[in-house]
Write an enzyme that holds these catalytic residues in place. Structure first.
Site, PDB file in Angstrom:
ATOM      1  N   GLU B  49      -0.946   9.439  -1.272  1.00 32.70           N
ATOM      2  CA  GLU B  49      -1.959   8.391  -1.141  1.00 32.70           C
ATOM      3  C   GLU B  49      -3.273   9.068  -0.784  1.00 32.70           C
ATOM      4  O   GLU B  49      -3.358   9.799   0.197  1.00 32.70           O
ATOM      5  CB  GLU B  49      -1.577   7.404  -0.029  1.00 32.70           C
ATOM      6  CG  GLU B  49      -0.512   6.413  -0.429  1.00 32.70           C
ATOM      7  CD  GLU B  49      -0.254   5.358   0.660  1.00 32.70           C
ATOM      8  OE1 GLU B  49      -0.913   5.402   1.720  1.00 32.70           O
ATOM      9  OE2 GLU B  49       0.620   4.509   0.441  1.00 32.70           O
ATOM     10  N   GLU B  60      -8.284   0.762  10.032  1.00 31.07           N
ATOM     11  CA  GLU B  60      -7.972   2.126  10.481  1.00 31.07           C
ATOM     12  C   GLU B  60      -8.224   2.326  11.975  1.00 31.07           C
ATOM     13  O   GLU B  60      -9.176   1.806  12.535  1.00 31.07           O
ATOM     14  CB  GLU B  60      -8.832   3.154   9.726  1.00 31.07           C
ATOM     15  CG  GLU B  60      -8.957   2.936   8.241  1.00 31.07           C
ATOM     16  CD  GLU B  60      -7.646   3.037   7.465  1.00 31.07           C
ATOM     17  OE1 GLU B  60      -6.634   3.497   8.030  1.00 31.07           O
ATOM     18  OE2 GLU B  60      -7.649   2.641   6.286  1.00 31.07           O
TER      19      GLU B  60
END
Lengths: 422, 287
Positions: B49, B60
Site C-alpha cells: 500500500e 492518521e
C-alpha cells in the site's frame, strides 16, 4: 427556502468521513431528526428556555445613529455580541451540548479557532455538567489568549494542536481524530455549519434564532423587511443564522462578507492563500467531511488560509452557504485586513461598541460601498441589518499590535500605554 | 462471491496470508522511498500500500502525519506519485491509499470539472491495482466505484469496530480486492498489543468471501501471527515501518542502511504471518 435533501445542498454537503465515525453520524442524524426537528421530549422547548435564561436571549436589534447618518440610510445591528460569552457561538454550543446530554453522551470535544466556540462549549458543558476538551491551534492560542483562560476557568481542557500552521483547519482535523478514537461515549460539538451531514443543517437550525428574532424585530421597528442583511463569513455559522429566516424573502438581499486577508492572490508554490475567501476565490472540493468550496491548489491540496481575524481564518465554508452563493441567493464579497481594522475602530469610537474582528468585516463592507470614499449607487438599499456576531474583547491584543504595524489611520494612539511595541 | 477486478491482487491473497506493508511515497524523498519499497518487497511483501500524501490526513495518527508532511515537503504531488509508481521495480500488486479530494481533483484542468475518472485512468496506466480512500464511505463512493470497474481496479473499504448490521452489508456489496479490517478505534499508529476488537470484527466478517486484511496498530511478527491465527487473510503494517524511516531521517542514516532495516523488519512480519497461517491451518483441520 429549504435547500437540503438527504444531507446535500445541490452538489455540496454529504458525509466524507472515516468509516469508524459513520455509525456515530447516523446516530446523530437520528437524534437531530427526533429532538431538533420533531421536538421529542420537549428538547427544543428546553433549548429555547436555556437560551433565554442562561444565554440572555433575545438580543436587541439596535439602530446605530452615527453609522445611519454616515451611510445615509437606516442601519441596524443585530447585537449577538450581547449573547452570554460575547458571541453567537453559544446558540449552537448550547444546542449541541444539550443534544449530547439527551443522547446519553458523557464527553464533549470541540475545535476552536478564535476561541469563541471553545469558550461557548466550555460554558455550556459547565452549565450542563459534561466533561469538555477543546482542540486549538498553537497559533490561535497565542493570538486569542483571553479565551484560552476563559475555557480553562470554566473547567475545560485545552489541547494545543501543533501540526501545520496551527489554526482552525488543523484543530478540526485533530478533533475528528479524537472523535474517531472515542466515538462511543463522545460527541463532537462542531463550531460552524461545516463538516459531514447533519452538522451543517443542525448548526444552522440552532443559529437561525438570530434571523428569527431579527426578522420580527425589524418589522416592529421599521414596519417592513430590510433591503439587505450583511454578515461576515468564515465557516459561516453566524452567516447562515442571520440569513436562514430571510432566504424565502426574495426582496431581501443577503451579503456574506469574507476575509480578503492581505490579498486575494494565491501562492501555489508555497500552498498559501493570504485570505480566507473560499466563496469568492475557492473551488469545489472535499474538506472535513463535506463537498464545498475550498481554498486548494490545482492538485487538491488544501491551502493555508489567512485573516487578521482568527474566527474567519479557514480554508473551507459551509456547504449550504456555498450552494446559496452558486444559486445566486447570497452574494459573496470580501473585505481585507486593513479595512476590517478600520471598521473595528470606527464602531468602537462612534457607537461605543467594540466589535469582534470577524464582525468588523461586515461593517467594513458597508464602509466600502456606502462610505464617503465609495462610488455612488450601491445596492444595499435604505434599510440594512448587519449581524454583529460577537464582541471584540478577545481581539484587543491583536488589534493593538496590528493597528500599530499597519498604521491604521483612524486608530487612537496607544504608544504611551504599550511602550511603542517596537 | 464479492467482486475482484484485479487478478494480481486476488492471487496475492490466494497463496496463504498476505503481508501488506504501507509507506508514504516520497518519504523522505523519492529516491530513498523507492529503495524502501523495493526492500519491503525483498523482505516478503505480498502487496504494497503506497500512500499519496494529502494535506489533511484525518484518519492518521502522529507517525503517518509526520511521514505525510515529509513527503509533501519533498515535493510529492499526484503526478509525481504516478511517475514514482511507474519507476518502481517490483513484482507485487500496488494499492494506492489517499484521501478523496486528491482523487476528485486530478485532471480537473483537462476536463473542466472534478471527478474520479481521470485519476483512476492514470493509476491503471502506471499499474496500480486498487485504492483505499479512508474518508470515502460506501455512501459517497458510487463514482469512484464505477471508474474502478471501468478500468479493472479494486476499491478496498475499511470496516471499523463500530461497523455492524446494514452498514456492513452496504460496504460488503461495494468492496473488492480485500476488506481493510480496522483493528481498533482511533487513528493509525503502532501499538504494543493486539486489540480484542479485531477478533470480534473478523467474526462478523467470516461469512463474506473476500480477503480480510487487518491493520491499525500492528507492529511485530507476534502481532501478525496472532492476527492471522485469528482468521485474517493478511496483515497491514504502516506506522511500525514508518518509525524505521523516521529514525533514519532523524539520525541522517544512509538510505541503504535504512532499507536493510526495513527488509529485516519485513522478514519478521512475514514470518509472523506464516506462523499464524500454520496455527490457523492446524485449527481448521481440527474443526
Amino acid at each position: 427556502m429549504s435547500t437540503e435533501t438527504d444531507g446535500k445542498f445541490g452538489e455540496y454537503g454529504g458525509q466524507y468521513v472515516p468509516e469508524a465515525l459513520m455509525p456515530a453520524i447516523e446516530e446523530l442524524e437520528d437524534a437531530y431528526e427526533r429532538y431538533v426537528l420533531e421536538n421529542e421530549d420537549g428538547f427544543m422547548d428546553e433549548f429555547r428556555r436555556r437560551l433565554r435564561e442562561f444565554g440572555g436571549r433575545p438580543t436587541s436589534l439596535q439602530r446605530v445613529d452615527r453609522l445611519s447618518e454616515r451611510y445615509d440610510r437606516e442601519v441596524y445591528l443585530k447585537r449577538e455580541d450581547l449573547v452570554h460569552g460575547g458571541a453567537h457561538k453559544l446558540n449552537n454550543a448550547l444546542g449541541q451540548v444539550l443534544l449530547a446530554k439527551y443522547m446519553g453522551k458523557e464527553r464533549i470535544i470541540a475545535e476552536t479557532g478564535a476561541g469563541q466556540h471553545g469558550t461557548a462549549t466550555a460554558m455550556a458543558c459547565a452549565h450542563l455538567d459534561l466533561d469538555c476538551e477543546v482542540y486549538m491551534g498553537h497559533h490561535d492560542i497565542n493570538r486569542q489568549r483571553p479565551n484560552v483562560f476563559r475555557m480553562r476557568i470554566n473547567g475545560a481542557e485545552v489541547n494545543p494542536v501543533t501540526v501545520g500552521r496551527g489554526t482552525l483547519k488543523e484543530a478540526i482535523s485533530e478533533t475528528l481524530r479524537d472523535w474517531a478514537t472515542n466515538v462511543e461515549d463522545t460527541h463532537y460539538v462542531i463550531g460552524s455549519v461545516v463538516g459531514p451531514h447533519p452538522f451543517p443543517a443542525m448548526v444552522r437550525d440552532f443559529q437561525s434564532v438570530i434571523s428569527e428574532e431579527a426578522r420580527e424585530q425589524i418589522r416592529e421597528r421599521a414596519g417592513r423587511l430590510p433591503d439587505s442583511v450583511l454578515a461576515c463569513a468564515g465557516g459561516g455559522s453566524n452567516t447562515m443564522g442571520a440569513f436562514a429566516e430571510f432566504t424565502d424573502d426574495r426582496d431581501v438581499s443577503l451579503v456574506a462578507v469574507e476575509a480578503g486577508g492581505s490579498s486575494l492572490d494565491v501562492d501555489e508554490d508555497r500552498g498559501v492563500a493570504p485570505n480566507s475567501a473560499s466563496l469568492s476565490t475557492g473551488t469545489e472540493g472535499v474538506l472535513h467531511g463535506a463537498r464545498t468550496r475550498v481554498l486548494q491548489d490545482t492538485d487538491g491540496q488544501i491551502m493555508e488560509s489567512h485573516s487578521v481575524s482568527a474566527g474567519l481564518d479557514y480554508a473551507g465554508v459551509g456547504p449550504e452557504l456555498a450552494h446559496l452563493v452558486d444559486a445566486g441567493r447570497v452574494t459573496a464579497v470580501n473585505v481585507d485586513d486593513d479595512d476590517a481594522l478600520e471598521a473595528f475602530h470606527r464602531l468602537s469610537q462612534t457607537e461605543g461598541i467594540i466589535p469582534a474582528l470577524e464582525s468588523a468585516h461586515a461593517l467594513g463592507y458597508l464602509e466600502a460601498v456606502a462610505g464617503p470614499d465609495a462610488d455612488e449607487g450601491d445596492e444595499l438599499g435604505d434599510l440594512v441589518v448587519v449581524n454583529l456576531s460577537g464582541r471584540g474583547d478577545k481581539d484587543l491584543e491583536t488589534v493593538i499590535e496590528e493597528t500599530h504595524e499597519r498604521g491604521i489611520a483612524n486608530a487612537p494612539d496607544m504608544d504611551v500605554f504599550t511602550g511603542g511595541l517596537q | 462471491m464479492t467482486r475482484a477486478n484485479s487478478r494480481a491482487l486476488a492471487e496475492a491473497f490466494a497463496d496463504g496470508p498476505a503481508f501488506v506493508p504501507y509507506l508514504v511515497a516520497g518519504d523522505p524523498d523519492c529516491e530513498s522511498s523507492k529503495a524502501y519499497v523495493e526492500a519491503l518487497v525483498r523482505g516478503g511483501a505480498d502487496v504494497v500500500e503506497l500512500g499519496l500524501p494529502f494535506s489533511e490526513p484525518i484518519a492518521e495518527g502522529p507517525t503517518i502525519q509526520s511521514a505525510i508532511a515529509r513527503a509533501l515537503e519533498s515535493g510529492m504531488t499526484p503526478e509525481r506519485f504516478f511517475e514514482f509508481v511507474a519507476d518502481l521495480d517490483v513484482d507485487v500488486p500496488l494499492v494506492c491509499m489517499t484521501y478523496y479530494n486528491l482523487v476528485y481533483q486530478y485532471g480537473r484542468e483537462e476536463t473542466g470539472e472534478p471527478g474520479p475518472e481521470p485519476f483512476v485512468r492514470r493509476a491503471a496506466e502506471v499499474g496500480i491495482e486498487g485504492f483505499v480512500v479512508p474518508d470515502l464511505p460506501a455512501e459517497e463512493a458510487g463514482p469512484l466505484r464505477d471508474a474502478c470497474d471501468e478500468y479493472g481496479l479494486d476499491l478496498v473499504f475499511v470496516v471499523a469496530p463500530t461497523t455492524r448490521g446494514e452498514r456492513l452489508e452496504r460496504i460488503m456489496e461495494q468492496v473488492s480486492g480485500y476488506v481493510y479490517v480496522q483493528a481498533r478505534l482511533g487513528t493509525t499508529g503502532a501499538r504494543s498489543d493486539v486489540s480484542r476488537a479485531t477478533d470480534e470484527s473478523l467474526d462478523r466478517l467470516r461469512e463474506y468471501d473476500v480477503p480480510k486484511a487487518v491493520g491499525f496498530g500492528i507492529s511485530t511478527g507476534d502481532h501478525a501471527e496472532r492476527i492471522v491465527a485469528g482468521g485474517a487473510d493478511g496483515v497491514i503494517v504502516g506506522s511500525a515501518l514508518i518509525d524505521v524511516v523516521a529514525d533514519g531521517v532523524e539520525n541522517d542514516d544512509p538510505t541503504a542502511e535504512v532499507a536493510a532495516r526495513l527488509e529485516e523488519k519485513a522478514r519478521e512480519l512475514k514470518a509472523g504471518t506464516r506462523r499464524g497461517a500454520t496455527a490457523s491451518g492446524a485449527r481448521s483441520e481440527r474443526t
